[in-house]
Design a protein around this motif. Structure first.
Motif, PDB file in Angstrom:
ATOM      1  N   LEU A 222      40.552  16.484  66.599  1.00 16.23           N
ATOM      2  CA  LEU A 222      41.164  15.174  66.300  1.00 16.23           C
ATOM      3  C   LEU A 222      40.220  14.290  65.491  1.00 16.23           C
ATOM      4  O   LEU A 222      40.635  13.567  64.600  1.00 16.23           O
ATOM      5  N   THR A 223      38.926  14.354  65.832  1.00 16.99           N
ATOM      6  CA  THR A 223      37.947  13.472  65.185  1.00 16.99           C
ATOM      7  C   THR A 223      37.288  14.116  63.973  1.00 16.99           C
ATOM      8  O   THR A 223      36.436  13.511  63.324  1.00 16.99           O
ATOM      9  N   ARG A 243      43.308   7.401  83.333  1.00 19.38           N
ATOM     10  CA  ARG A 243      44.427   6.867  82.526  1.00 19.38           C
ATOM     11  C   ARG A 243      44.986   7.998  81.657  1.00 19.38           C
ATOM     12  O   ARG A 243      44.440   8.328  80.608  1.00 19.38           O
ATOM     13  N   SER A 245      47.705   8.217  79.817  1.00 22.48           N
ATOM     14  CA  SER A 245      48.224   7.855  78.490  1.00 22.48           C
ATOM     15  C   SER A 245      47.095   7.847  77.460  1.00 22.48           C
ATOM     16  O   SER A 245      47.255   8.282  76.326  1.00 22.48           O
ATOM     17  N   ARG A 246      45.928   7.373  77.900  1.00 19.97           N
ATOM     18  CA  ARG A 246      44.760   7.324  77.015  1.00 19.97           C
ATOM     19  C   ARG A 246      44.295   8.745  76.679  1.00 19.97           C
ATOM     20  O   ARG A 246      43.957   9.057  75.543  1.00 19.97           O
ATOM     21  N   GLU A 248      46.122  11.473  76.701  1.00 20.09           N
ATOM     22  CA  GLU A 248      47.110  12.151  75.848  1.00 20.09           C
ATOM     23  C   GLU A 248      47.041  11.675  74.397  1.00 20.09           C
ATOM     24  O   GLU A 248      47.298  12.437  73.476  1.00 20.09           O
ATOM     25  N   SER A 249      46.681  10.399  74.201  1.00 20.39           N
ATOM     26  CA  SER A 249      46.656   9.871  72.830  1.00 20.39           C
ATOM     27  C   SER A 249      45.375  10.242  72.092  1.00 20.39           C
ATOM     28  O   SER A 249      45.414  10.696  70.951  1.00 20.39           O
ATOM     29  N   ASP A 250      44.190  10.088  72.750  1.00 16.08           N
ATOM     30  CA  ASP A 250      42.950  10.386  72.012  1.00 16.08           C
ATOM     31  C   ASP A 250      41.932  11.223  72.795  1.00 16.08           C
ATOM     32  O   ASP A 250      40.755  11.287  72.438  1.00 16.08           O
ATOM     33  N   ARG A 251      42.384  11.869  73.886  1.00 18.34           N
ATOM     34  CA  ARG A 251      41.567  12.776  74.706  1.00 18.34           C
ATOM     35  C   ARG A 251      40.367  12.094  75.352  1.00 18.34           C
ATOM     36  O   ARG A 251      39.394  12.747  75.751  1.00 18.34           O
ATOM     37  N   THR A 252      40.422  10.763  75.507  1.00 15.53           N
ATOM     38  CA  THR A 252      39.343  10.039  76.188  1.00 15.53           C
ATOM     39  C   THR A 252      39.613  10.050  77.688  1.00 15.53           C
ATOM     40  O   THR A 252      40.708   9.693  78.126  1.00 15.53           O
TER      41      THR A 252
END
Length: 424
Positions: A222-223, A243, A245-246, A248-252
């Motif tokens: 992704l990065t 979290r 949602s976090r 799923e969106s940016d793997r954080t």
């Protein structure tokens, strides 16, 4: 739908304690549970769900107890089983040991817990740390505490209390990986995978936000970074504090951690694993007289790593006697009740080879077909090493008071279901 009632029974089927949540199943139905269980056991058809008419019993056995949930609906069985195992966890947190005596000696607390853990058949507060804030084992405190429900129960962050203070703020991170390997008699690896978990011991003041960075291949893609070794994690399961949602969106992996010890996440890596401890065995049976066993163990991991508390368990015929052993390192002993030779090596450096020979008398001729061919199993633990190459790249700790905190990371690889089949 979930459970109608929860029962705790002794081994004779006597009800020690029960809680009726919905009233839609006759409580006398539990009398049919043990006869059903015995009948299925005799027929060799034991099943985790037993039915009598339109009533279903979902049960687990722990120590000298049966924990049983009843329902007459098409309930979510996995939810009920997760709850029953969670119930065992909570009782052990409270009573240290879970057996018949601990239920009888603490039935007031058990009733309190059953009230809080489930409501109208649905699991509610199941975190033992939160429950211990207002259900205590001292009766006087119990009454006082009941008047005020802790804010933690109604908080958005139900797994962490407010106002936690430590003189020294630290986080201990354990990355633990278990290797499952099955090797056939010809020496080919038939199946292998890695099951990992990241465990935390958090000693942080206030309400800190933590961010954990791993060498996750999806994140690197992704990065746009592809430097160094990355891993592909499957079947990732997180603690409720993460979290999603976090992630799923940016793997954080971002979370407010529970206080004390907790499992942050578990994962599986489906990859071909080279067995870390390779076993070669020669087992020769001389009918009516003896059996000779030669086992060679080789460490197939880095020379700077050391496997601790290695146990090689070699099956022997059930009628073997007069054991004699010779080992190049460690010690071997015969465990007749399990028909095993256990070869123990306290410290096993990478790249080394060790040998064990065993000689047994064989007074009679047993039918090999009846005994089968049990595999050799191996237990071990290798510190400061992960077989998958997973790494904690960073742990950021953000708290409004701005204190400095120390994260500590430890890696451990251990044996899971580690089996090597034999020719004999």
């Amino acid at each position: 739908m979930s459970a109608s009632a929860i029962f705790v029974l002794d081994l004779k089927g006597k009800v020690l304690i029960c809680r009726n949540y919905k009233g839609d199943v006759d409580m006398a139905e539990i009398d049919h549970f043990l006869p059903l269980l015995m009948q299925h056991e005799e027929e060799g058809l034991l099943c985790p769900v037993l039915s009598h008419g339109n009533v279903h019993f979902m049960w687990i056995k722990y120590s000298n107890l049966y924990l049983v949930a009843t329902t007459n609906k098409n309930s979510n069985a996995s939810l009920v089983y997760s709850f029953l195992y969670k119930l065992v966890e909570v009782f052990i947190e409270y009573f240290k040991e879970l057996e018949e005596e601990s239920i009888q000696d603490n039935f007031v607390v058990v009733y309190e817990l059953l009230d809080e853990l489930m409501d109208f058949g649905f699991p509610q507060t199941t975190d033992s740390k939160i429950l211990q804030e207002y259900i205590t084992q001292e009766g006087a405190k119990l009454e006082v505490a009941k008047s005020k429900v802790p804010t933690t129960v109604t908080n958005a962050v139900s797994w962490r209390s407010e106002g936690i203070k430590y003189k020294k703020n630290e986080v201990f991170i354990d990355v633990i990986e278990s290797i499952n390997v099955l090797v056939n008699a010809n020496g080919s690896v038939m199946s292998s995978d890695i099951v990992g978990s990241i465990k935390l011991k958090t000693m942080l003041s206030g309400m800190p936000e933590l961010r954990l960075g791993l060498n996750d291949r999806v994140l690197f893609a992704l990065t746009g970074r592809d430097k160094g070794k990355t891993v592909v994690m499957e079947d990732v399961k997180f603690h409720q504090c993460v979290r999603l949602s976090r992630f799923e969106s940016d793997r954080t992996i971002s979370f407010i951690p529970p206080d004390g010890e907790s499992e942050l996440m578990s994962y599986r890596i489906n990859t071909h694993v080279k067995p870390l401890i390779w076993i070669e065995s020669v087992i020769e049976k001389f009918s009516h007289s003896r059996v000779e066993i030669m086992v060679k163990a080789k460490g197939q991991f880095k020379k700077q790593s050391v496997a601790n508390n290695v146990e090689v368990r070699v099956p022997v015929p059930s009628d073997a006697d007069s054991p004699k052993f010779k080992t190049s390192t460690g010690s071997a002993k015969y465990v007749p009740e399990k028909n095993l030779v256990v070869w123990t090596i306290k410290s096993f450096p990478g790249g080394k080879e060790f040998l064990m020979r065993a000689h047994f008398g064989l007074p009679s001729v047993e039918n090999d077909e009846l005994e089968g061919k049990p595999p050799i199993t191996v237990k071990f633990e290798i510190p400061y090493f992960t077989v998958s190459g997973i790494q904690v790249r960073y742990m950021k700790i953000i708290e409004k008071s701005g204190y400095q905190a120390l994260p500590w990371v430890r890696y451990i690889t251990q044996s899971g279901d580690y089996q090597l089949r034999t020719n004999v």
